[in-house]
Design an enzyme around this catalytic site. Structure first.
Site, PDB file in Angstrom:
ATOM      1  N   ASP A  64       0.891  -1.161   0.000  1.00  0.00           N
ATOM      2  CA  ASP A  64       0.000   0.000   0.000  1.00  0.00           C
ATOM      3  C   ASP A  64       0.931   1.213   0.000  1.00  0.00           C
ATOM      4  O   ASP A  64       1.443   1.599   1.043  1.00  0.00           O
ATOM      5  CB  ASP A  64      -0.899  -0.014   1.238  1.00  0.00           C
ATOM      6  CG  ASP A  64      -1.877   1.144   1.255  1.00  0.00           C
ATOM      7  OD1 ASP A  64      -2.184   1.697   0.177  1.00  0.00           O
ATOM      8  OD2 ASP A  64      -2.326   1.512   2.352  1.00  0.00           O
ATOM      9  N   GLU A  84      -1.165  -1.495  -5.185  1.00  0.00           N
ATOM     10  CA  GLU A  84      -2.397  -0.749  -5.425  1.00  0.00           C
ATOM     11  C   GLU A  84      -2.167   0.295  -6.503  1.00  0.00           C
ATOM     12  O   GLU A  84      -1.163   1.009  -6.494  1.00  0.00           O
ATOM     13  CB  GLU A  84      -2.875  -0.087  -4.133  1.00  0.00           C
ATOM     14  CG  GLU A  84      -4.276   0.474  -4.261  1.00  0.00           C
ATOM     15  CD  GLU A  84      -4.843   0.865  -2.914  1.00  0.00           C
ATOM     16  OE1 GLU A  84      -5.772   0.174  -2.465  1.00  0.00           O
ATOM     17  OE2 GLU A  84      -4.359   1.847  -2.333  1.00  0.00           O
ATOM     18  N   ASP A  93      -2.782   0.904   6.969  1.00  0.00           N
ATOM     19  CA  ASP A  93      -1.913   0.719   5.800  1.00  0.00           C
ATOM     20  C   ASP A  93      -1.350  -0.707   5.762  1.00  0.00           C
ATOM     21  O   ASP A  93      -1.185  -1.284   4.691  1.00  0.00           O
ATOM     22  CB  ASP A  93      -0.757   1.723   5.835  1.00  0.00           C
ATOM     23  CG  ASP A  93      -1.248   3.142   6.029  1.00  0.00           C
ATOM     24  OD1 ASP A  93      -1.446   3.842   5.029  1.00  0.00           O
ATOM     25  OD2 ASP A  93      -1.454   3.528   7.199  1.00  0.00           O
TER      26      ASP A  93
END
Length: 165
Positions: free
Chosen positions: A7, A65, A138
């Site tokens: 992330d 991501e 996160d």
């Protein structure tokens, strides 16, 4: 197969290593940088720590991501810079990268592409049989990305594509 989920962020970069298809969590955490540090120093710290993690856990695939441009493009620029560092680490380690949108991650982990963050964290905790939800968010997101990337890499369509390339 070991999958690394990332992330990306310049202040907090979440990471999670998951062994597939056993769904065994290997490591989870965040790389944090000081907002007072120069951007080049923050990016260097992300690179150095992530490269060390990759060397230690030796993943075969990285899930990352996709960059999402919301209302504030100013915050997207540092995230894009951190994402570039993550992609550099992947290239230096010869990792295949599977890029996933937030909705694709939610769909893979919860079965619903518009799930709330709490639902994703709940499913990550259950699927990986964790004693408690991963903190901070996160880190939980990174594990969700690792799960989603692993599911995609396990799919016959992905294996057929890899065999052709």
């Amino acid at each position: 197969m070991i999958v690394l989920g990332i992330d990306p962020g310049s202040a907090i970069c979440g990471y999670g290593f998951v062994e597939h298809p056993a769904l065994k969590p290997l490591a989870v955490g965040v790389i944090t940088t000081s907002p007072n540090a120069r951007m080049q120093d923050r990016l260097l710290k992300i690179h150095t720590e992530l490269a060390a993690l990759i060397a230690a856990y030796r993943p075969q695939i990285m899930g990352l991501e996709k960059l999402f441009f919301g209302k504030n493009a100013t915050t997207a620029i540092p995230v894009a810079q951190a994402r570039g560092i993550v992609l550099l680490c992947a290239a230096q380690s010869n990792l295949d990268v599977i890029e996933l949108s937030p909705n694709e991650v939610k769909q893979a982990v919860t079965g619903y592409g518009h799930a709330e963050k709490e639902q994703v964290i709940y499913m990550v905790t259950k699927l990986l049989k964790l004693a408690a939800p991963p903190k901070p968010d996160d880190a939980a997101d990174a594990l969700a990305i690792a799960l989603a990337a692993g599911y995609q890499a396990d799919s016959p369509a992905y294996r057929n594509f890899e065999a052709l390339s």
